[in-house]
Design an enzyme around this catalytic site. Structure first.
Site, PDB file in Angstrom:
ATOM      1  N   HIS A  22      60.344  -0.668  58.402  1.00 56.15           N
ATOM      2  CA  HIS A  22      60.568  -0.917  57.400  1.00 56.15           C
ATOM      3  C   HIS A  22      61.941  -1.601  57.403  1.00 56.15           C
ATOM      4  CE1 HIS A  22      57.631   1.128  54.515  1.00 56.15           C
ATOM      5  NE2 HIS A  22      57.135   0.219  55.776  1.00 56.15           N
ATOM      6  N   PRO A  27      62.335  17.763  51.745  1.00 54.50           N
ATOM      7  CA  PRO A  27      62.331  15.972  51.927  1.00 54.50           C
ATOM      8  C   PRO A  27      62.934  14.806  51.366  1.00 54.50           C
ATOM      9  CG  PRO A  27      60.414  17.030  50.229  1.00 54.50           C
ATOM     10  CD  PRO A  27      61.385  18.315  50.480  1.00 54.50           C
ATOM     11  N   LYS A  68      64.405  13.992  56.178  1.00 55.15           N
ATOM     12  CA  LYS A  68      65.314  14.707  57.329  1.00 55.15           C
ATOM     13  C   LYS A  68      64.466  15.686  58.462  1.00 55.15           C
ATOM     14  CE  LYS A  68      68.108  11.540  56.841  1.00 55.15           C
ATOM     15  NZ  LYS A  68      68.066  10.720  57.824  1.00 55.15           N
TER      16      LYS A  68
HETATM   17  P1  FAS Z   1      56.517  23.793  61.933  1.00 53.21           P
HETATM   18  O1  FAS Z   1      56.828  24.117  60.787  1.00 53.21           O
HETATM   19  O2  FAS Z   1      56.041  22.447  61.738  1.00 53.21           O
HETATM   20  O3  FAS Z   1      55.993  23.786  63.364  1.00 53.21           O
HETATM   21  C1  FAS Z   1      55.737  25.376  63.842  1.00 53.21           C
HETATM   22  C2  FAS Z   1      55.106  25.749  64.397  1.00 53.21           C
HETATM   23  O4  FAS Z   1      55.195  26.772  64.621  1.00 53.21           O
HETATM   24  C3  FAS Z   1      53.212  26.075  63.554  1.00 53.21           C
HETATM   25  O5  FAS Z   1      52.337  25.599  64.405  1.00 53.21           O
HETATM   26  C4  FAS Z   1      52.926  27.610  63.142  1.00 53.21           C
HETATM   27  O6  FAS Z   1      51.999  27.773  63.025  1.00 53.21           O
HETATM   28  C5  FAS Z   1      53.457  27.754  64.656  1.00 53.21           C
HETATM   29  N1  FAS Z   1      54.233  29.281  63.922  1.00 53.21           N
HETATM   30  C6  FAS Z   1      54.839  29.571  63.185  1.00 53.21           C
HETATM   31  N2  FAS Z   1      54.979  31.226  63.453  1.00 53.21           N
HETATM   32  C7  FAS Z   1      53.948  31.709  64.837  1.00 53.21           C
HETATM   33  C8  FAS Z   1      54.280  32.614  65.384  1.00 53.21           C
HETATM   34  N3  FAS Z   1      54.846  33.834  64.948  1.00 53.21           N
HETATM   35  N4  FAS Z   1      53.405  32.987  67.062  1.00 53.21           N
HETATM   36  C9  FAS Z   1      52.639  31.199  67.436  1.00 53.21           C
HETATM   37  N5  FAS Z   1      53.749  30.164  66.343  1.00 53.21           N
HETATM   38  C10 FAS Z   1      54.117  30.249  65.019  1.00 53.21           C
HETATM   39  N6  FAS Z   1      59.594  16.254  55.654  1.00 53.21           N
HETATM   40  C11 FAS Z   1      59.852  15.202  55.989  1.00 53.21           C
HETATM   41  O7  FAS Z   1      61.118  14.714  56.610  1.00 53.21           O
HETATM   42  N7  FAS Z   1      59.679  13.876  55.082  1.00 53.21           N
HETATM   43  C12 FAS Z   1      58.061  15.431  53.958  1.00 53.21           C
HETATM   44  O8  FAS Z   1      57.783  14.416  53.454  1.00 53.21           O
HETATM   45  C13 FAS Z   1      58.203  16.819  54.724  1.00 53.21           C
HETATM   46  N8  FAS Z   1      56.992  17.494  53.944  1.00 53.21           N
HETATM   47  C14 FAS Z   1      56.816  18.821  54.084  1.00 53.21           C
HETATM   48  C15 FAS Z   1      56.017  19.182  53.035  1.00 53.21           C
HETATM   49  C16 FAS Z   1      55.844  20.255  53.637  1.00 53.21           C
HETATM   50  C17 FAS Z   1      54.491  21.497  52.671  1.00 53.21           C
HETATM   51  C18 FAS Z   1      56.212  21.417  54.772  1.00 53.21           C
HETATM   52  C19 FAS Z   1      56.136  22.613  55.131  1.00 53.21           C
HETATM   53  C20 FAS Z   1      57.244  21.015  55.505  1.00 53.21           C
HETATM   54  C21 FAS Z   1      58.057  19.204  54.435  1.00 53.21           C
HETATM   55  N9  FAS Z   1      58.285  18.903  56.374  1.00 53.21           N
HETATM   56  C22 FAS Z   1      58.736  17.560  55.316  1.00 53.21           C
HETATM   57  C23 FAS Z   1      58.604  19.318  56.783  1.00 53.21           C
HETATM   58  C24 FAS Z   1      58.191  18.800  58.063  1.00 53.21           C
HETATM   59  O9  FAS Z   1      57.901  18.198  57.995  1.00 53.21           O
HETATM   60  C25 FAS Z   1      59.332  19.995  59.231  1.00 53.21           C
HETATM   61  O10 FAS Z   1      60.489  19.253  59.388  1.00 53.21           O
HETATM   62  C26 FAS Z   1      59.076  19.985  60.711  1.00 53.21           C
HETATM   63  O11 FAS Z   1      57.012  20.505  60.810  1.00 53.21           O
HETATM   64  C27 FAS Z   1      59.205  21.116  61.616  1.00 53.21           C
HETATM   65  O12 FAS Z   1      58.886  20.825  62.650  1.00 53.21           O
HETATM   66  P2  FAS Z   1      58.669  22.069  62.854  1.00 53.21           P
HETATM   67  O13 FAS Z   1      60.360  23.057  63.321  1.00 53.21           O
HETATM   68  O14 FAS Z   1      58.228  21.965  64.597  1.00 53.21           O
HETATM   69  O15 FAS Z   1      57.808  23.367  62.474  1.00 53.21           O
HETATM   70  C1  PHB Z   2      56.118  10.611  53.156  1.00 52.70           C
HETATM   71  O1  PHB Z   2      55.563  11.566  53.454  1.00 52.70           O
HETATM   72  O2  PHB Z   2      56.179   9.493  53.339  1.00 52.70           O
HETATM   73  C2  PHB Z   2      57.774  10.534  52.494  1.00 52.70           C
HETATM   74  C3  PHB Z   2      58.314  12.373  52.708  1.00 52.70           C
HETATM   75  C4  PHB Z   2      60.198  12.120  52.273  1.00 52.70           C
HETATM   76  C5  PHB Z   2      61.015  11.225  52.370  1.00 52.70           C
HETATM   77  C6  PHB Z   2      59.799   9.674  53.028  1.00 52.70           C
HETATM   78  C7  PHB Z   2      58.822   9.838  53.111  1.00 52.70           C
HETATM   79  O3  PHB Z   2      61.711  11.224  51.285  1.00 52.70           O
END
Ligand code: FAS
Ligand code: PHB
Length: 389
Positions: free
Chosen positions: A72, A292, A296
């Site tokens: 995009h 979100p 980022k």
């Molecule tokens: P993660 O949370 O993805 O991964 C951490 C991992 O560690 C998980 O697999 C977990 O199971 C594991 N873990 C946890 N505790 C542990 C333990 N004690 N022992 C072993 N393993 C353990 N970001 C966006 O940019 N756009 C979005 O729209 C967006 N929507 C989101 C919606 C939700 C519901 C959430 C929670 C986050 C969202 N985010 C979004 C942010 C998300 O994308 C995070 O920034 C991203 O998952 C970060 O990745 P990690 O740092 O790897 O953390």
């Molecule tokens: C997406 O889930 O595609 C998403 C979420 C938040 C943003 C942009 C894209 O700001």
């Protein structure tokens, strides 16, 4: 077992760090408490900065993103009944890619498997120990048997609710937090996107976002109350509310259909400082959370992984501790700029109960200025496409 770097968490941060370290010849093991399917089942981010895609390429996990990702060159802001395009490409020379976090995680899992690297899923009771000494170690339980991994360093990539940050003594860490008085209700549907680019909508009823995962799979969000539960949002109610928050032309074009996933995510800004504790480093959501709105979260996990991998390469290859000594300061400098941008995007697009009608008017004035000013929209664009590493 012994390894150079014990990584806790197999989300984007842990998997990308593991692949970068492997590319730099640094042995690592990942411990993940869930199953691979559970990790892949979490529907989260959808938008990648060019820097994140470049890192996927660097570790051999970018091919499918280039085949299936949607590139995009702009986004649209909708307010006061009309839409205004922010030309990201013209302002920055950069683009963004729509490619779901689920796909990124799958590609990194496959790259790790292909490299024959060790990931221990369903690892229970994972605990980091002695990271304030030169002999850190991680213990865990697998199938009822206790295990220990001796290592040189621990990478806490275990997300906001993980064990790594929780293992740091309170006197050694400072946290900063803002919890927003609303959440995002998101649904996934096998319906064509309403527009070929993302639409962020500021509306008197609340924020809405129209995004996608492919040309046949859409992702939509509406701002909702923190008291809401997905049972109160049957599909029809969601689609009706989304249409009310869009300009008429977009609402008329919207193709609705059954949701294949529905979830509510609370919004917060959170940063833990520092991101290093002796021989344990935090990366990704373990260290910071952003609303979100600025897309980022996932991209910060990628830049943390990059900074940490390069710092560890310097330690092992160049025998210099300068990189690991500087990791926290370097990562936080980029994190705080993304925290600021995500807060700002959230503040101009959402309905805030406590700022009243004057707050809504000030938001519209800022949006009006933003879309009319080349400088202001360029500033949004350069933050949105991702600031330099
Ligand atoms: P993660 O949370 O993805 O991964 C951490 C991992 O560690 C998980 O697999 C977990 O199971 C594991 N873990 C946890 N505790 C542990 C333990 N004690 N022992 C072993 N393993 C353990 N970001 C966006 O940019 N756009 C979005 O729209 C967006 N929507 C989101 C919606 C939700 C519901 C959430 C929670 C986050 C969202 N985010 C979004 C942010 C998300 O994308 C995070 O920034 C991203 O998952 C970060 O990745 P990690 O740092 O790897 O953390
Ligand atoms: C997406 O889930 O595609 C998403 C979420 C938040 C943003 C942009 C894209 O700001």
């Amino acid at each position: 077992m012994r390894t150079k770097v014990a990584i806790i968490g197999a989300g984007p941060a842990g998997l990308l760090l593991g692949q970068l370290l492997h590319a730099y010849g640094i042995d690592n093991v990942i411990l993940e408490r869930q199953t691979p399917d559970y990790v892949l089942g979490r529907i989260r981010a959808g938008l990648l900065e060019e820097g994140t895609v470049a890192l996927l390429d660097e570790v051999g996990g970018g091919a499918r993103a280039h085949r299936e990702g949607l590139v995009h060159g702009g986004i649209e802001l909708a307010f006061a009944g009309s839409r205004h395009r922010i030309d990201l490409k013209a302002a920055t020379g950069k683009t963004v890619m729509i490619y779901g976090q689920t796909e990124v995680t799958l590609d990194l899992m496959n790259a790790r498997h292909a490299a024959g690297l060790t990931t221990i899923y369903e690892a229970a009771d994972v605990k980091p120990h002695d990271f304030d000494t030169d002999h850190p170690r991680v213990t865990y339980v697998k199938d009822g048997t206790s295990h220990e991994i001796a290592c040189d360093f621990i990478a806490g990539c275990d997300g906001f609710h993980g064990v790594s940050r929780a293992s740091v003594k309170p006197s050694a860490i400072e946290t900063f937090e803002r919890v927003y008085p609303f959440g995002w209700l998101g649904i996934l549907s096998e319906t064509p996107p309403v527009s070929h680019e993302l639409i962020y909508s500021n509306h008197a009823r609340g924020f809405a976002l129209c995004t996608m995962r492919s040309t046949h799979r859409s992702r939509h969000y509406v701002q909702c109350s923190l008291d809401d539960h997905i049972d109160q949002w049957p599909d029809d109610r969601f689609w009706d509310e989304l249409k009310l928050r869009l300009d008429q032309e977009t609402a008329d074009k919207l193709v609705t259909g059954p949701s294949i996933e529905k979830s509510i995510a609370p919004l917060r800004s959170f940063v833990a400082e520092p991101m290093r504790f002796g021989r344990m480093f935090l990366a990704g959501d373990a260290a910071h959370i952003v609303p979100p709105t600025g897309a980022k979260g996932l991209n910060l996990a990628a830049s943390d992984a990059y900074y940490l991998a390069v710092a560890l390469r310097e330690y092992y290859i160049e025998k210099s501790a300068a990189g690991i000594d500087h990791y926290s300061e370097k990562a936080l400098a980029r994190v705080w700029k993304a925290v600021r941008f995500s807060w700002w995007m959230t503040s101009i697009l959402h309905k805030f109960p406590d700022t009243g009608t004057i707050g809504a008017r000030i938001q519209l004035a800022e949006l009006d200025y933003l879309v009319a000013s080349k400088a202001a929209s360029a500033s949004l664009a350069e933050n949105y496409v991702g600031l330099p590493y």
